[in-house]
Design a protein around this motif. Sequence first.
Motif, PDB file in Angstrom:
ATOM      1  N   THR A  42      16.785  10.379 -11.578  1.00 13.73           N
ATOM      2  CA  THR A  42      16.062   9.399 -10.782  1.00 13.73           C
ATOM      3  C   THR A  42      15.946   9.870  -9.341  1.00 13.73           C
ATOM      4  OG1 THR A  42      15.930   7.025 -10.301  1.00 13.73           O
ATOM      5  CG2 THR A  42      18.093   8.062 -10.045  1.00 13.73           C
ATOM      6  N   ARG A  63      16.526   1.813 -15.070  1.00 14.85           N
ATOM      7  CA  ARG A  63      16.074   2.414 -13.809  1.00 14.85           C
ATOM      8  C   ARG A  63      16.937   1.915 -12.651  1.00 14.85           C
ATOM      9  NH1 ARG A  63      10.882   0.481 -13.225  1.00 14.85           N
ATOM     10  NH2 ARG A  63      10.081   2.177 -14.516  1.00 14.85           N
ATOM     11  N   LYS A  94      20.386   3.622 -12.800  1.00 12.95           N
ATOM     12  CA  LYS A  94      20.296   4.991 -12.279  1.00 12.95           C
ATOM     13  C   LYS A  94      20.202   4.976 -10.751  1.00 12.95           C
ATOM     14  CE  LYS A  94      17.794   6.736 -16.333  1.00 12.95           C
ATOM     15  NZ  LYS A  94      16.498   7.302 -16.794  1.00 12.95           N
ATOM     16  N   HIS A  95      19.411   4.046 -10.241  1.00 14.88           N
ATOM     17  CA  HIS A  95      19.227   3.908  -8.792  1.00 14.88           C
ATOM     18  C   HIS A  95      20.562   3.694  -8.097  1.00 14.88           C
ATOM     19  CE1 HIS A  95      15.957   2.506  -5.810  1.00 14.88           C
ATOM     20  NE2 HIS A  95      15.648   3.707  -6.234  1.00 14.88           N
TER      21      HIS A  95
END
Length: 289
Positions: free
Chosen positions: A152, A169, A172-173
Amino acid sequence: MDSLPKTFVVTGATSGIGLALARQLVAQGSNVIGIGRSAERCWHAQQVLSKINPHVHLTYLLADLSLLVQVRQLAQQIKQQLTSWYVAYLDGLVNNAAILPFHQTTTVEGFDTQWAVNYLSGFLLTNLLLPPMHAAPAARIISVSSASHYHTYLHWHDLQLFHSYNPLRAYKHTKLAQVLFIHELNRRLHDHPNIKAFAADPGLVNTDIGLKGTSLFMDWIWQLRRRGGVSPGEAARGIAFLLLDPDLQNSNQIYWRDSRPQSPNPRALNLRDGERLWGISSRMMNLIS
């Protein structure tokens, strides 16, 4: 070499990796302050661990880490606990608590809940507990990250993904933000060599993180996926190594898996991004950057 028992704070310490780590630290003679959000789970964990080694200081404190007002209160409670134990300093902090909610929720303070728990709470708690760690002969700060941080990049104009939320997402961020934070923290601690910060990659672990606040479909996927993971105890051993190995005090490696250094996502080493994230996080926390 300091001969006094070491004292560590472990968040998310009522289950999974956090509980396994607390168990290992207590067994080898360290004082532990465990953090959990369920009074029942905290009580149960303390009862179990107190039987392993009744000669160390052990307590559990309640805090909902999605609420940063409670993180601030928690930092004060930790300092008060150290004082009540006549412990002069804190030897380490493990920012282990994490969630993976399927649907995006927002806290009453206006933050994405996953961003608040997985990243912001650790950023704030670390900053608030730096004073008692400055006094330690050799203190360690560990953020439990993930290999998912490789896949990411930070969406600078939507860090909390309010406009493009996806649970994986977002996860991962937060994990990339953790490693970038650790790198920047070490840079800022350059004049304080007694404190070292590391990001720990536990690998795929057989825990319940994918079963909390998700859909039935995601529950099924995680049940299948986690079967290939290592035990929480095995994952915790790598984190205990980062806390306890004296040779690491001079290490320049920030990202570790299975007690071995690894190269992190190059984006986590970007100095400009590190300063940028620190500034944004400080403003979110009303800290001085």
